[in-house]
Write a protein that holds these residues in place. Structure first.
Motif, PDB file in Angstrom:
ATOM      1  N   LEU A   1      25.883 -73.009 -32.530  1.00  0.00           N
ATOM      2  CA  LEU A   1      26.593 -72.492 -33.704  1.00  0.00           C
ATOM      3  C   LEU A   1      27.658 -71.530 -33.213  1.00  0.00           C
ATOM      4  O   LEU A   1      27.353 -70.554 -32.522  1.00  0.00           O
ATOM      5  CB  LEU A   1      25.623 -71.770 -34.634  1.00  0.00           C
ATOM      6  CG  LEU A   1      26.239 -70.936 -35.774  1.00  0.00           C
ATOM      7  CD1 LEU A   1      26.992 -71.828 -36.750  1.00  0.00           C
ATOM      8  CD2 LEU A   1      25.162 -70.129 -36.490  1.00  0.00           C
ATOM      9  N   ILE A   2      28.911 -71.795 -33.544  1.00  0.00           N
ATOM     10  CA  ILE A   2      29.997 -70.895 -33.162  1.00  0.00           C
ATOM     11  C   ILE A   2      30.576 -70.253 -34.417  1.00  0.00           C
ATOM     12  O   ILE A   2      30.815 -70.932 -35.418  1.00  0.00           O
ATOM     13  CB  ILE A   2      31.087 -71.636 -32.348  1.00  0.00           C
ATOM     14  CG1 ILE A   2      32.159 -70.643 -31.866  1.00  0.00           C
ATOM     15  CG2 ILE A   2      31.687 -72.806 -33.104  1.00  0.00           C
ATOM     16  CD1 ILE A   2      33.097 -71.221 -30.808  1.00  0.00           C
ATOM     17  N   PHE A   3      30.783 -68.948 -34.382  1.00  0.00           N
ATOM     18  CA  PHE A   3      31.235 -68.209 -35.563  1.00  0.00           C
ATOM     19  C   PHE A   3      31.942 -66.934 -35.124  1.00  0.00           C
ATOM     20  O   PHE A   3      31.863 -66.533 -33.956  1.00  0.00           O
ATOM     21  CB  PHE A   3      30.041 -67.861 -36.470  1.00  0.00           C
ATOM     22  CG  PHE A   3      29.003 -66.996 -35.778  1.00  0.00           C
ATOM     23  CD1 PHE A   3      29.003 -65.620 -35.938  1.00  0.00           C
ATOM     24  CD2 PHE A   3      28.026 -67.564 -34.967  1.00  0.00           C
ATOM     25  CE1 PHE A   3      28.061 -64.817 -35.298  1.00  0.00           C
ATOM     26  CE2 PHE A   3      27.079 -66.769 -34.323  1.00  0.00           C
ATOM     27  CZ  PHE A   3      27.097 -65.400 -34.488  1.00  0.00           C
ATOM     28  N   THR A   4      32.627 -66.295 -36.062  1.00  0.00           N
ATOM     29  CA  THR A   4      33.304 -65.031 -35.782  1.00  0.00           C
ATOM     30  C   THR A   4      32.454 -63.854 -36.254  1.00  0.00           C
ATOM     31  O   THR A   4      31.686 -63.984 -37.213  1.00  0.00           O
ATOM     32  CB  THR A   4      34.670 -64.978 -36.485  1.00  0.00           C
ATOM     33  OG1 THR A   4      34.497 -65.299 -37.871  1.00  0.00           O
ATOM     34  CG2 THR A   4      35.647 -65.979 -35.872  1.00  0.00           C
ATOM     35  N   SER A   5      32.600 -62.716 -35.617  1.00  0.00           N
ATOM     36  CA  SER A   5      31.837 -61.516 -35.984  1.00  0.00           C
ATOM     37  C   SER A   5      31.990 -61.191 -37.460  1.00  0.00           C
ATOM     38  O   SER A   5      31.023 -60.818 -38.134  1.00  0.00           O
ATOM     39  CB  SER A   5      32.312 -60.308 -35.166  1.00  0.00           C
ATOM     40  OG  SER A   5      32.202 -60.524 -33.785  1.00  0.00           O
ATOM     41  N   PHE A   6      33.224 -61.308 -37.954  1.00  0.00           N
ATOM     42  CA  PHE A   6      33.531 -61.073 -39.363  1.00  0.00           C
ATOM     43  C   PHE A   6      34.000 -62.380 -39.983  1.00  0.00           C
ATOM     44  O   PHE A   6      34.967 -62.978 -39.508  1.00  0.00           O
ATOM     45  CB  PHE A   6      34.642 -60.024 -39.522  1.00  0.00           C
ATOM     46  CG  PHE A   6      34.331 -58.687 -38.927  1.00  0.00           C
ATOM     47  CD1 PHE A   6      33.466 -57.812 -39.567  1.00  0.00           C
ATOM     48  CD2 PHE A   6      34.916 -58.287 -37.736  1.00  0.00           C
ATOM     49  CE1 PHE A   6      33.188 -56.566 -39.028  1.00  0.00           C
ATOM     50  CE2 PHE A   6      34.647 -57.054 -37.187  1.00  0.00           C
ATOM     51  CZ  PHE A   6      33.775 -56.175 -37.834  1.00  0.00           C
ATOM     52  N   ALA A   7      33.334 -62.816 -41.044  1.00  0.00           N
ATOM     53  CA  ALA A   7      33.783 -64.017 -41.751  1.00  0.00           C
ATOM     54  C   ALA A   7      35.176 -63.773 -42.326  1.00  0.00           C
ATOM     55  O   ALA A   7      35.378 -62.829 -43.088  1.00  0.00           O
ATOM     56  CB  ALA A   7      32.811 -64.348 -42.876  1.00  0.00           C
ATOM     57  N   GLY A   8      36.141 -64.594 -41.918  1.00  0.00           N
ATOM     58  CA  GLY A   8      37.505 -64.411 -42.390  1.00  0.00           C
ATOM     59  C   GLY A   8      38.083 -63.051 -42.059  1.00  0.00           C
ATOM     60  O   GLY A   8      39.034 -62.595 -42.699  1.00  0.00           O
ATOM     61  N   TYR A   9      37.530 -62.386 -41.063  1.00  0.00           N
ATOM     62  CA  TYR A   9      37.877 -61.016 -40.668  1.00  0.00           C
ATOM     63  C   TYR A   9      37.472 -59.967 -41.710  1.00  0.00           C
ATOM     64  O   TYR A   9      37.641 -58.773 -41.479  1.00  0.00           O
ATOM     65  CB  TYR A   9      39.376 -60.861 -40.372  1.00  0.00           C
ATOM     66  CG  TYR A   9      39.816 -61.464 -39.071  1.00  0.00           C
ATOM     67  CD1 TYR A   9      39.416 -60.909 -37.850  1.00  0.00           C
ATOM     68  CD2 TYR A   9      40.644 -62.584 -39.033  1.00  0.00           C
ATOM     69  CE1 TYR A   9      39.819 -61.462 -36.644  1.00  0.00           C
ATOM     70  CE2 TYR A   9      41.054 -63.141 -37.830  1.00  0.00           C
ATOM     71  CZ  TYR A   9      40.643 -62.570 -36.638  1.00  0.00           C
ATOM     72  OH  TYR A   9      41.044 -63.113 -35.447  1.00  0.00           O
ATOM     73  N   CYS A  10      36.935 -60.407 -42.860  1.00  0.00           N
ATOM     74  CA  CYS A  10      36.717 -59.447 -43.943  1.00  0.00           C
ATOM     75  C   CYS A  10      35.263 -59.025 -44.122  1.00  0.00           C
ATOM     76  O   CYS A  10      35.007 -58.023 -44.790  1.00  0.00           O
ATOM     77  CB  CYS A  10      37.232 -60.010 -45.272  1.00  0.00           C
ATOM     78  SG  CYS A  10      36.194 -61.282 -46.006  1.00  0.00           S
ATOM     79  N   ALA A  11      34.304 -59.779 -43.565  1.00  0.00           N
ATOM     80  CA  ALA A  11      32.904 -59.495 -43.882  1.00  0.00           C
ATOM     81  C   ALA A  11      32.000 -59.735 -42.677  1.00  0.00           C
ATOM     82  O   ALA A  11      31.965 -60.844 -42.120  1.00  0.00           O
ATOM     83  CB  ALA A  11      32.445 -60.353 -45.053  1.00  0.00           C
ATOM     84  N   GLU A  12      31.283 -58.712 -42.294  1.00  0.00           N
ATOM     85  CA  GLU A  12      30.390 -58.773 -41.145  1.00  0.00           C
ATOM     86  C   GLU A  12      29.279 -59.810 -41.361  1.00  0.00           C
ATOM     87  O   GLU A  12      28.617 -59.836 -42.385  1.00  0.00           O
ATOM     88  CB  GLU A  12      29.776 -57.395 -40.925  1.00  0.00           C
ATOM     89  CG  GLU A  12      28.800 -57.302 -39.782  1.00  0.00           C
ATOM     90  CD  GLU A  12      28.252 -55.890 -39.621  1.00  0.00           C
ATOM     91  OE1 GLU A  12      27.456 -55.667 -38.700  1.00  0.00           O
ATOM     92  OE2 GLU A  12      28.620 -55.012 -40.435  1.00  0.00           O
ATOM     93  N   GLN A  13      29.107 -60.670 -40.372  1.00  0.00           N
ATOM     94  CA  GLN A  13      28.002 -61.618 -40.419  1.00  0.00           C
ATOM     95  C   GLN A  13      26.675 -60.896 -40.152  1.00  0.00           C
ATOM     96  O   GLN A  13      26.648 -59.870 -39.472  1.00  0.00           O
ATOM     97  CB  GLN A  13      28.188 -62.719 -39.366  1.00  0.00           C
ATOM     98  CG  GLN A  13      29.424 -63.576 -39.545  1.00  0.00           C
ATOM     99  CD  GLN A  13      29.258 -64.628 -40.648  1.00  0.00           C
ATOM    100  OE1 GLN A  13      28.283 -64.646 -41.387  1.00  0.00           O
ATOM    101  NE2 GLN A  13      30.256 -65.501 -40.763  1.00  0.00           N
ATOM    102  N   ASP A  14      25.601 -61.429 -40.706  1.00  0.00           N
ATOM    103  CA  ASP A  14      24.267 -60.875 -40.460  1.00  0.00           C
ATOM    104  C   ASP A  14      23.794 -61.396 -39.106  1.00  0.00           C
ATOM    105  O   ASP A  14      23.068 -62.390 -39.010  1.00  0.00           O
ATOM    106  CB  ASP A  14      23.305 -61.279 -41.577  1.00  0.00           C
ATOM    107  CG  ASP A  14      21.941 -60.604 -41.444  1.00  0.00           C
ATOM    108  OD1 ASP A  14      21.649 -60.031 -40.367  1.00  0.00           O
ATOM    109  OD2 ASP A  14      21.155 -60.661 -42.408  1.00  0.00           O
ATOM    110  N   ILE A  15      24.249 -60.721 -38.066  1.00  0.00           N
ATOM    111  CA  ILE A  15      24.005 -61.177 -36.697  1.00  0.00           C
ATOM    112  C   ILE A  15      22.512 -61.296 -36.396  1.00  0.00           C
ATOM    113  O   ILE A  15      22.067 -62.260 -35.763  1.00  0.00           O
ATOM    114  CB  ILE A  15      24.662 -60.213 -35.687  1.00  0.00           C
ATOM    115  CG1 ILE A  15      26.181 -60.183 -35.877  1.00  0.00           C
ATOM    116  CG2 ILE A  15      24.306 -60.609 -34.253  1.00  0.00           C
ATOM    117  CD1 ILE A  15      26.871 -61.459 -35.517  1.00  0.00           C
ATOM    118  N   LYS A  16      21.728 -60.346 -36.853  1.00  0.00           N
ATOM    119  CA  LYS A  16      20.294 -60.364 -36.543  1.00  0.00           C
ATOM    120  C   LYS A  16      19.603 -61.592 -37.125  1.00  0.00           C
ATOM    121  O   LYS A  16      18.800 -62.243 -36.449  1.00  0.00           O
ATOM    122  CB  LYS A  16      19.627 -59.082 -37.043  1.00  0.00           C
ATOM    123  CG  LYS A  16      19.926 -57.854 -36.198  1.00  0.00           C
ATOM    124  CD  LYS A  16      19.085 -56.666 -36.655  1.00  0.00           C
ATOM    125  CE  LYS A  16      19.289 -55.472 -35.744  1.00  0.00           C
ATOM    126  NZ  LYS A  16      18.456 -54.303 -36.164  1.00  0.00           N
TER     127      LYS A  16
END
Length: 319
Positions: free
Chosen positions: A115-130
């Motif tokens: 799974l590849i993703f950015t730290s912030f979805a659309g730069y606007c919202a932090e992903q729930d990394i945990k």
């Protein structure tokens, strides 16, 4: 009031110039950078690359199974590079870019997938990394986090190999580490670099870029902190902001008249070069009508209250 597009710091430009002109000798900035990136990302291994896309190329080259990509709020290079590599691509349904890892239960995913993703979805919202990390580790899915905008997180959640198996980043303009070129890849998986020696060789950068990254790493935590605070201030004073409760380095405002209002905002909020106001739909942000205000693109002197209040005023004038 004129806004300024983010550029590398004067100190960064000076050391890059000194290396380019030969004023500095007997230096090994690449090795120093790799050591600092390891410390910053809680990783055992790191490599400096010539770009963020080359970092993605190396990471995806290592994956044997499917490549899982969020259906919006990612980076279009994920799909382009996975397709070039001949990988099977799974587009994961999200909530305007936010990943619910349990959604993966609805897909037939092969072994050794990622799974590849950015730290912030659309730069606007932090992903729930945990939660993403927990699910993927329990189900044998490699996590690849593009932390270009999340590197230097003071909370230790983003860009941390404790949670993401592979951390990649761009250090091009106007990223948090802002050199104009380059990138890196970091991991605790000792097989990653031994199995991708050819793409790594093709992705190698030079000492000039490494010297700039080395200098920028000195201020990366402060840079991210200031950007997050500025965005949070705007979110508290503007309406219809998606994922307003989450940390981010830009903000996206839902608006059915996004096209016309984007042009008007650009007129009211001039910038010296490039831009910081864009319209959606846009895969890299959200696939719905909205206005994206790219705080991450602004020089740090434009993140002071008087500039932010000008953005709020201009937006409110259009309501």
């Amino acid at each position: 009031m004129m806004f300024e597009f983010k550029t590398p710091r004067d100190e960064t430009k000076k050391i890059m110039s000194d290396v380019a002109s030969g004023k500095l000798e007997n230096t090994d900035f690449e090795k120093e950078c790799e050591s600092k990136v390891c410390e910053l990302t809680n990783s055992e291994f790191a490599k400096i690359t010539s770009s963020g896309n080359n970092s993605i190329f190396v990471a995806l080259s290592h994956v044997k199974g499917d490549i899982i990509i969020p259906d919006q709020g990612g980076w279009h290079g994920f799909k382009q590079i996975a397709k070039f590599l001949g990988k099977n691509i799974i587009m994961l349904k999200t909530d305007l870019g936010i990943i619910d890892p349990n959604e993966l239960d609805n897909y037939d995913i092969s072994d050794n997938s990622a799974l590849i993703f950015t730290s912030f979805a659309g730069y606007c919202a932090e992903q729930d990394i945990k939660s993403i990390s927990r699910y993927c580790k329990n189900n044998g899915i490699t996590t690849i986090e593009d932390a270009s905008a999340g590197i230097g997180d003071e909370k230790g959640l983003l860009g941390n190999s404790k949670y993401s198996d592979i951390v990649i980043a761009s250090t091009g303009q106007p990223k948090i580490i802002n050199v104009g070129s380059g990138g890196f890849i970091a991991t605790n998986d000792e097989t990653l670099f031994s199995e991708t020696s050819l793409p790594l060789k093709l992705s190698k950068t030079n000492e000039i870029i490494c010297s700039g990254i080395d200098k920028e790493l000195e201020s990366v935590k402060k840079n991210l902190h200031v950007t997050l605070n500025a965005t949070d201030y705007l979110k508290k004073h503007m309406l219809n902001v998606i994922h307003s409760e989450k940390r981010g380095v830009n903000l996206i405002i839902l608006d059915d008249d996004a096209k016309q209002k984007t042009w008007e905002l650009k007129r009211q909020l001039p910038i010296n070069k490039s831009g910081f106001i864009n319209k959606c739909p846009n895969y890299n942000r959200v696939k719905t009508k909205a206005i994206s205000i790219e705080i991450k693109n602004l020089n740090y002197n434009c993140l002071k209250k008087e500039y932010l209040d000008e953005i709020i005023k201009a937006f409110n004038n259009l309501q």
